[in-house]
Design an enzyme around this catalytic site. Structure first.
Site, PDB file in Angstrom:
ATOM      1  N   ASN A   9       1.038  -1.310   0.292  1.00 30.81           N
ATOM      2  CA  ASN A   9      -0.205  -0.093  -0.046  1.00 30.81           C
ATOM      3  C   ASN A   9       0.893   1.060   0.076  1.00 30.81           C
ATOM      4  O   ASN A   9       1.590   1.504   1.132  1.00 30.81           O
ATOM      5  CB  ASN A   9      -0.721  -0.017   1.339  1.00 30.81           C
ATOM      6  CG  ASN A   9      -1.711   1.068   1.316  1.00 30.81           C
ATOM      7  OD1 ASN A   9      -1.797   1.923   0.399  1.00 30.81           O
ATOM      8  ND2 ASN A   9      -2.338   1.341   2.612  1.00 30.81           N
ATOM      9  N   LYS A  11       0.060   4.433  -0.133  1.00 32.38           N
ATOM     10  CA  LYS A  11      -0.685   5.391   0.579  1.00 32.38           C
ATOM     11  C   LYS A  11      -0.321   6.643  -0.526  1.00 32.38           C
ATOM     12  O   LYS A  11      -0.358   6.531  -1.548  1.00 32.38           O
ATOM     13  CB  LYS A  11      -0.097   5.715   1.980  1.00 32.38           C
ATOM     14  CG  LYS A  11      -0.230   4.433   2.600  1.00 32.38           C
ATOM     15  CD  LYS A  11       0.051   4.279   4.242  1.00 32.38           C
ATOM     16  CE  LYS A  11      -0.065   3.270   4.611  1.00 32.38           C
ATOM     17  NZ  LYS A  11      -0.210   3.190   6.380  1.00 32.38           N
ATOM     18  N   HIS A  96      -9.388   0.886   5.003  1.00 34.06           N
ATOM     19  CA  HIS A  96      -8.075   1.322   5.708  1.00 34.06           C
ATOM     20  C   HIS A  96      -8.449   2.103   6.745  1.00 34.06           C
ATOM     21  O   HIS A  96      -9.233   3.207   6.785  1.00 34.06           O
ATOM     22  CB  HIS A  96      -7.208   1.688   4.680  1.00 34.06           C
ATOM     23  CG  HIS A  96      -5.775   1.854   5.219  1.00 34.06           C
ATOM     24  ND1 HIS A  96      -5.167   2.548   6.273  1.00 34.06           N
ATOM     25  CD2 HIS A  96      -4.846   0.882   5.204  1.00 34.06           C
ATOM     26  CE1 HIS A  96      -4.268   2.426   6.468  1.00 34.06           C
ATOM     27  NE2 HIS A  96      -3.683   1.285   5.846  1.00 34.06           N
ATOM     28  N   GLU A  98      -7.088   4.624   7.922  1.00 28.07           N
ATOM     29  CA  GLU A  98      -6.810   6.000   7.914  1.00 28.07           C
ATOM     30  C   GLU A  98      -7.744   6.494   7.025  1.00 28.07           C
ATOM     31  O   GLU A  98      -8.229   7.668   7.026  1.00 28.07           O
ATOM     32  CB  GLU A  98      -5.364   6.289   6.782  1.00 28.07           C
ATOM     33  CG  GLU A  98      -4.493   5.735   7.590  1.00 28.07           C
ATOM     34  CD  GLU A  98      -2.865   5.397   6.829  1.00 28.07           C
ATOM     35  OE1 GLU A  98      -3.025   5.299   5.567  1.00 28.07           O
ATOM     36  OE2 GLU A  98      -2.080   5.071   7.450  1.00 28.07           O
ATOM     37  N   GLU A 168      -5.292  -4.840  10.292  1.00 28.73           N
ATOM     38  CA  GLU A 168      -4.186  -3.920  10.811  1.00 28.73           C
ATOM     39  C   GLU A 168      -4.365  -3.214  12.189  1.00 28.73           C
ATOM     40  O   GLU A 168      -4.942  -2.343  12.187  1.00 28.73           O
ATOM     41  CB  GLU A 168      -4.284  -2.966   9.558  1.00 28.73           C
ATOM     42  CG  GLU A 168      -4.159  -3.584   8.225  1.00 28.73           C
ATOM     43  CD  GLU A 168      -3.618  -2.420   7.281  1.00 28.73           C
ATOM     44  OE1 GLU A 168      -2.394  -2.664   6.870  1.00 28.73           O
ATOM     45  OE2 GLU A 168      -4.309  -1.299   7.156  1.00 28.73           O
ATOM     46  N   GLY A 174       2.622   2.484  10.973  1.00 27.28           N
ATOM     47  CA  GLY A 174       3.711   3.572  10.811  1.00 27.28           C
ATOM     48  C   GLY A 174       4.031   4.081  12.209  1.00 27.28           C
ATOM     49  O   GLY A 174       4.660   4.968  12.124  1.00 27.28           O
ATOM     50  N   SER A 214       3.615  -2.099  10.312  1.00 24.35           N
ATOM     51  CA  SER A 214       5.000  -2.190  10.309  1.00 24.35           C
ATOM     52  C   SER A 214       5.558  -3.493  10.161  1.00 24.35           C
ATOM     53  O   SER A 214       6.454  -3.779  10.798  1.00 24.35           O
ATOM     54  CB  SER A 214       5.567  -1.442  11.710  1.00 24.35           C
ATOM     55  OG  SER A 214       5.007  -0.130  11.949  1.00 24.35           O
TER      56      SER A 214
END
Ligand code: 13P
Length: 251
Positions: A9, A11, A96, A98, A168, A174, A214
């Site tokens: 991904n 992003k 996701h 985010e 996730e 991150g 990560s």
């Protein structure tokens, strides 16, 4: 048997020329060999999809990172599953963390996205995962159960077998923190059990459940060794072709 998948991904990273270069590097490195049975997927920004498709030419899967809830119409700024499919992608990431966090995407909206992706022959990579507060409160299983149940509401077994799940944990995205292999296995087994209760044992055993958070060349092996972990959804490390391929070769 279910598929092993390592998906990158990207992003909101890379200019078009940087993205095309990265796709080229991923393709060239992948041609040196990856473990049998492992599929690679890359998810660049929308603007790069058609160009990356030309480079990958079918050897590596192509994914978008999001799609709209409708096929077309007056929705300024949105990109539909139909458009994504027409650009040559076969997958789309949906839900996701985010998107849930920064764009307030609701479970109802995500359910619509899953359905419209399937209607356009895209494979949804449906994301779920708890935040740090939810983990510390010990309610992480309920959170993930809710996200999955609401996200796939109304899907027949025939539809659901086309869905990939990505677990996730938000606290590991991150942040450099990774779930321990035990924590990852616990949640992946929980998700597989949930699928079994919603559908049946065969469907559960056929569903690929990817880990994201990560994942790096240094920790991929110990995560992928778990029996219910079928690969990874990789963020930061997928921006480097060597690291991305090293993760795929951890199987
Ligand atoms: P990182 O690998 O950068 O933690 O991101 C994980 C992720 O969000 C993949 O979708």
């Amino acid at each position: 048997m279910r598929r092993k998948i390592v998906a990158g991904n990207w992003k909101m990273n890379t200019s078009l020329s940087e993205g095309l270069k990265l796709a080229e590097e991923v393709k060239n490195d992948a041609e040196k060999g990856i473990p049998e049975g492992v599929s690679l997927v890359v998810a660049p920004p929308f603007t790069h999809l058609a160009g990356v498709k030309e480079i990958l030419a079918g050897s590596i899967g192509l994914s978008a990172q999001n799609c709209a809830t409708d096929d077309s119409g007056a929705f300024t700024g949105e990109v539909s599953a139909k458009m994504i499919a027409s650009a040559g992608a076969e997958y789309v990431i949906i839900g996701h963390s985010e998107r849930r966090m920064f764009f307030r995407e609701s479970d109802t909206e995500l359910n619509k996205k899953v359905k419209i992706a399937l209607a356009n022959d895209l494979t949804p990579i449906f994301c779920c995962g708890e935040n740090l507060h939810e983990r510390e409160k010990g309610i992480y299983k309920e959170i993930v159960r809710n996200q999955i149940e609401l996200g796939i509401t109304g899907l027949t077994e025939d539809d659901f077998v086309k869905v990939i799940i990505a677990y996730e944990p938000v606290w590991a995205i991150g942040t450099g923190k990774t779930a321990t292999p035990g924590q990852a296995q616990e949640m992946h087994a929980f998700i597989r059990d949930l699928i079994k209760s919603l559908y049946n044992a065969e469907t559960a055993s056929m569903t690929s459940i990817l880990y994201g958070g990560s994942c790096k060349p240094s920790n991929a092996r110990e995560i992928f060794e778990n029996s219910d972990v079928d690969g990874g959804l990789i963020g930061g490390a997928s921006l480097n072709a060597g690291d991305f391929l090293a993760i795929a070769r951890s199987f």
